[in-house]
Design a protein around this motif. Structure first.
Motif, PDB file in Angstrom:
ATOM      1  N   LYS A  27       0.828  -1.204   0.000  1.00  0.00           N
ATOM      2  CA  LYS A  27       0.000   0.000   0.000  1.00  0.00           C
ATOM      3  C   LYS A  27       0.863   1.254   0.000  1.00  0.00           C
ATOM      4  CE  LYS A  27      -3.848   2.351   0.113  1.00  0.00           C
ATOM      5  NZ  LYS A  27      -4.490   2.653  -1.170  1.00  0.00           N
ATOM      6  N   GLY A  28       2.083   1.158   0.515  1.00  0.00           N
ATOM      7  CA  GLY A  28       2.983   2.300   0.524  1.00  0.00           C
ATOM      8  C   GLY A  28       3.820   2.452  -0.724  1.00  0.00           C
ATOM      9  N   ALA A  29       3.679   1.527  -1.687  1.00  0.00           N
ATOM     10  CA  ALA A  29       4.503   1.622  -2.902  1.00  0.00           C
ATOM     11  C   ALA A  29       3.896   0.794  -4.036  1.00  0.00           C
ATOM     12  CB  ALA A  29       5.942   1.189  -2.604  1.00  0.00           C
ATOM     13  N   SER A  30       4.381  -0.439  -4.222  1.00  0.00           N
ATOM     14  CA  SER A  30       4.067  -1.223  -5.415  1.00  0.00           C
ATOM     15  C   SER A  30       2.608  -1.649  -5.500  1.00  0.00           C
ATOM     16  CB  SER A  30       4.977  -2.454  -5.468  1.00  0.00           C
ATOM     17  OG  SER A  30       6.334  -2.060  -5.430  1.00  0.00           O
ATOM     18  N   GLY A  31       2.007  -2.035  -4.377  1.00  0.00           N
ATOM     19  CA  GLY A  31       0.597  -2.415  -4.395  1.00  0.00           C
ATOM     20  C   GLY A  31      -0.287  -1.255  -4.797  1.00  0.00           C
ATOM     21  N   GLN A  32      -0.001  -0.087  -4.239  1.00  0.00           N
ATOM     22  CA  GLN A  32      -0.773   1.108  -4.590  1.00  0.00           C
ATOM     23  C   GLN A  32      -0.561   1.490  -6.051  1.00  0.00           C
ATOM     24  OE1 GLN A  32      -2.442   4.398  -1.995  1.00  0.00           O
ATOM     25  NE2 GLN A  32      -0.272   4.892  -2.134  1.00  0.00           N
ATOM     26  N   ALA A  33       0.641   1.249  -6.564  1.00  0.00           N
ATOM     27  CA  ALA A  33       0.908   1.527  -7.979  1.00  0.00           C
ATOM     28  C   ALA A  33       0.058   0.632  -8.878  1.00  0.00           C
ATOM     29  CB  ALA A  33       2.395   1.328  -8.279  1.00  0.00           C
ATOM     30  N   VAL A  34      -0.093  -0.637  -8.506  1.00  0.00           N
ATOM     31  CA  VAL A  34      -0.955  -1.545  -9.265  1.00  0.00           C
ATOM     32  C   VAL A  34      -2.417  -1.119  -9.124  1.00  0.00           C
ATOM     33  CG1 VAL A  34      -1.795  -3.925  -9.436  1.00  0.00           C
ATOM     34  CG2 VAL A  34       0.647  -3.485  -9.137  1.00  0.00           C
ATOM     35  N   GLN A  35      -2.802  -0.717  -7.916  1.00  0.00           N
ATOM     36  CA  GLN A  35      -4.163  -0.206  -7.698  1.00  0.00           C
ATOM     37  C   GLN A  35      -4.427   0.992  -8.606  1.00  0.00           C
ATOM     38  OE1 GLN A  35      -4.813   0.993  -3.620  1.00  0.00           O
ATOM     39  NE2 GLN A  35      -6.960   1.522  -3.949  1.00  0.00           N
ATOM     40  N   ASN A  36      -3.462   1.892  -8.709  1.00  0.00           N
ATOM     41  CA  ASN A  36      -3.604   3.060  -9.583  1.00  0.00           C
ATOM     42  C   ASN A  36      -3.693   2.661 -11.050  1.00  0.00           C
ATOM     43  OD1 ASN A  36      -3.679   5.205  -7.717  1.00  0.00           O
ATOM     44  ND2 ASN A  36      -1.465   5.120  -7.436  1.00  0.00           N
ATOM     45  N   MET A  37      -2.890   1.680 -11.440  1.00  0.00           N
ATOM     46  CA  MET A  37      -2.960   1.185 -12.819  1.00  0.00           C
ATOM     47  C   MET A  37      -4.351   0.634 -13.112  1.00  0.00           C
ATOM     48  SD  MET A  37      -0.917  -2.027 -14.606  1.00  0.00           S
ATOM     49  CE  MET A  37      -1.783  -3.216 -13.547  1.00  0.00           C
ATOM     50  N   ASN A  38      -4.879  -0.170 -12.193  1.00  0.00           N
ATOM     51  CA  ASN A  38      -6.208  -0.752 -12.395  1.00  0.00           C
ATOM     52  C   ASN A  38      -7.262   0.330 -12.601  1.00  0.00           C
ATOM     53  OD1 ASN A  38      -5.200  -3.349 -12.062  1.00  0.00           O
ATOM     54  ND2 ASN A  38      -5.750  -3.482  -9.904  1.00  0.00           N
ATOM     55  N   ILE A  39      -7.206   1.363 -11.762  1.00  0.00           N
ATOM     56  CA  ILE A  39      -8.198   2.446 -11.866  1.00  0.00           C
ATOM     57  C   ILE A  39      -8.031   3.206 -13.174  1.00  0.00           C
ATOM     58  CG2 ILE A  39      -8.958   4.634 -10.844  1.00  0.00           C
ATOM     59  CD1 ILE A  39      -8.084   3.458  -8.111  1.00  0.00           C
ATOM     60  N   ALA A  40      -6.794   3.529 -13.519  1.00  0.00           N
ATOM     61  CA  ALA A  40      -6.533   4.297 -14.736  1.00  0.00           C
ATOM     62  C   ALA A  40      -7.024   3.569 -15.978  1.00  0.00           C
ATOM     63  CB  ALA A  40      -5.042   4.607 -14.855  1.00  0.00           C
ATOM     64  N   LEU A  41      -6.905   2.247 -15.980  1.00  0.00           N
ATOM     65  CA  LEU A  41      -7.272   1.461 -17.156  1.00  0.00           C
ATOM     66  C   LEU A  41      -8.708   0.956 -17.108  1.00  0.00           C
ATOM     67  CD1 LEU A  41      -3.940  -0.530 -17.629  1.00  0.00           C
ATOM     68  CD2 LEU A  41      -4.725   1.491 -18.876  1.00  0.00           C
ATOM     69  N   GLY A  42      -9.449   1.341 -16.056  1.00  0.00           N
ATOM     70  CA  GLY A  42     -10.857   0.964 -15.977  1.00  0.00           C
ATOM     71  C   GLY A  42     -11.104  -0.452 -15.513  1.00  0.00           C
ATOM     72  N   TRP A  43     -10.135  -1.045 -14.835  1.00  0.00           N
ATOM     73  CA  TRP A  43     -10.280  -2.410 -14.332  1.00  0.00           C
ATOM     74  C   TRP A  43     -10.770  -2.399 -12.889  1.00  0.00           C
ATOM     75  CZ3 TRP A  43      -4.653  -3.835 -16.119  1.00  0.00           C
ATOM     76  CH2 TRP A  43      -4.636  -3.924 -17.528  1.00  0.00           C
ATOM     77  N   ASP A  44     -11.148  -3.571 -12.401  1.00  0.00           N
ATOM     78  CA  ASP A  44     -11.509  -3.729 -10.994  1.00  0.00           C
ATOM     79  C   ASP A  44     -10.331  -3.283 -10.133  1.00  0.00           C
ATOM     80  OD1 ASP A  44     -12.075  -4.626  -8.413  1.00  0.00           O
ATOM     81  OD2 ASP A  44     -13.099  -6.433  -9.114  1.00  0.00           O
ATOM     82  N   GLU A  45     -10.605  -2.422  -9.170  1.00  0.00           N
ATOM     83  CA  GLU A  45      -9.554  -1.853  -8.304  1.00  0.00           C
ATOM     84  C   GLU A  45      -8.763  -2.935  -7.578  1.00  0.00           C
ATOM     85  OE1 GLU A  45      -9.490   1.739  -4.942  1.00  0.00           O
ATOM     86  OE2 GLU A  45     -11.337   1.207  -6.023  1.00  0.00           O
ATOM     87  N   ASN A  46      -9.417  -4.070  -7.288  1.00  0.00           N
ATOM     88  CA  ASN A  46      -8.784  -5.153  -6.527  1.00  0.00           C
ATOM     89  C   ASN A  46      -7.948  -6.097  -7.382  1.00  0.00           C
ATOM     90  OD1 ASN A  46     -10.170  -5.022  -3.685  1.00  0.00           O
ATOM     91  ND2 ASN A  46     -11.817  -4.749  -5.150  1.00  0.00           N
ATOM     92  N   LEU A  47      -7.971  -5.936  -8.702  1.00  0.00           N
ATOM     93  CA  LEU A  47      -7.388  -6.922  -9.601  1.00  0.00           C
ATOM     94  C   LEU A  47      -5.896  -7.139  -9.301  1.00  0.00           C
ATOM     95  CD1 LEU A  47      -8.691  -8.540 -11.909  1.00  0.00           C
ATOM     96  CD2 LEU A  47      -7.684  -6.908 -13.519  1.00  0.00           C
TER      97      LEU A  47
END
Length: 320
Positions: free
Chosen positions: A291-311
């Motif tokens: 959540k402080g780095a890489s996980g949040q970056a993947v979360q941001n990618m998911n949101i930016a690309l319109g995917w499920d936030e949890n993916l």
């Protein structure tokens, strides 16, 4: 299926991204960039990746759909200046280069804290991932800021040794860290300006943050405690937090005591609030590498690309 490249893949945040993206159903790892270990398989640098990812590190980037920058602070600007990146490529910077001023060339980096900027992140092409301490402290204070309940804040926080990066330092050696703690960058930590920029934008009052960070004798995780004064009753504050994070899948507000093991190896943040008289303490805990780095970056990618936030982020904490 989107193609992904990681610049600085052999560092802690870069290798953690490899672990996450190797199992992400919607992406394909295209290249892993490293000048220092070019030609070496990532699994030779991190043996736990054997059988998970056998890509050889390279010093020649390729064109991809998503580019993660996992470079030392102030190096992302240099890299982007020296390399050509397609305007349609989603760039997510895990350093601190664009957190305060998001403008760079024709890119305007959106601050990537999904709990407050989800709408702006949707469809974004440039994202500045928040810092680890900044994430933990902001999530503990944002609901209070929006209600005008913040003024003078006193925060302490302890972080694991991975927060200092992969390069060996005197204060990251096992013999120094083991059975030892110490304060560092007292009242001057680099994340303070980042935190205040976001809190001030949501508060009608001028906020002052007094932050004392600590080095912990463990590898990963952050636990912070923020003390403020308010006459608002505890049940009202708890409900304020629950309402604020009602649509935030990775933030849990607990009425029970929290601990670090609840979040290590996850993209979660857990929050607990305590009150005595007019003094309120908000505790928050996250994994600094997720959540402080890489996980949040993947979360941001998911949101930016319109995917499920949890993916790709349904991770289990390590209880013992």
């Amino acid at each position: 299926m989107k193609t992904v490249g990681i610049i600085g893949a052999n560092g802690y945040t870069g290798s953690e991204l490899v672990r996450l993206l190797a199992f992400h159903p919607n992406v394909s790892l295209c290249f892993l960039y490293s000048r220092s270990n070019s030609g070496t398989k990532i699994s030779e640098v991190y043996p736990d990746l054997e059988g998970v990812c056998e890509i050889a590190l390279t010093d020649r980037p390729e064109e991809v759909d998503v580019l993660f920058l996992c470079l030392p602070h102030k190096e992302s600007q240099n890299w982007l200046s020296q390399n050509t990146v397609n305007d349609e490529t989603l760039v997510i910077d895990l350093g601190n280069d664009f957190r305060l001023d998001g403008k760079f060339g024709n890119r305007n980096f959106i601050y990537g804290l999904p709990e407050i900027n989800k709408k702006q992140l949707s469809g974004a092409k440039s994202i500045a991932n928040p810092g680890c301490f900044a994430t933990a402290i902001q999530l503990a204070l944002l609901p209070l800021a929006e209600k005008g309940l913040l003024n003078e804040i006193f925060t302490t926080g302890i972080t694991g040794s991975t927060g200092a990066g992969q390069s060996p330092q005197p204060t990251t050696h096992f013999t120094w860290r083991n059975d030892n703690i110490s304060a560092y960058k007292t009242l001057t930590h680099q994340h303070v300006d980042e935190i205040l920029q976001q809190l001030d934008a949501r508060s009608s009052d001028k906020i002052n943050l007094n932050f004392v960070p600590w080095r912990g004798d463990f590898a990963r995780g952050i636990f912070t405690s923020s003390t403020v004064k308010t006459d608002t009753e505890l049940p009202e504050i708890q409900q304020l937090f629950k309402d604020f994070y009602a649509d935030a899948p990775f933030v849990k507000v607990s009425e029970k005591a929290i601990d670090l093991k609840q979040v290590v190896n996850t993209n979660r943040c857990v929050i607990q609030i305590e009150k005595c008289g007019n003094v309120t303490v908000v505790h928050s805990a996250i994994d600094n590498l997720l959540k402080g780095a890489s996980g949040q970056a993947v979360q941001n990618m998911n949101i930016a690309l319109g995917w499920d936030e949890n993916l790709g982020l349904n991770l289990k904490p390590i209880a013992f």
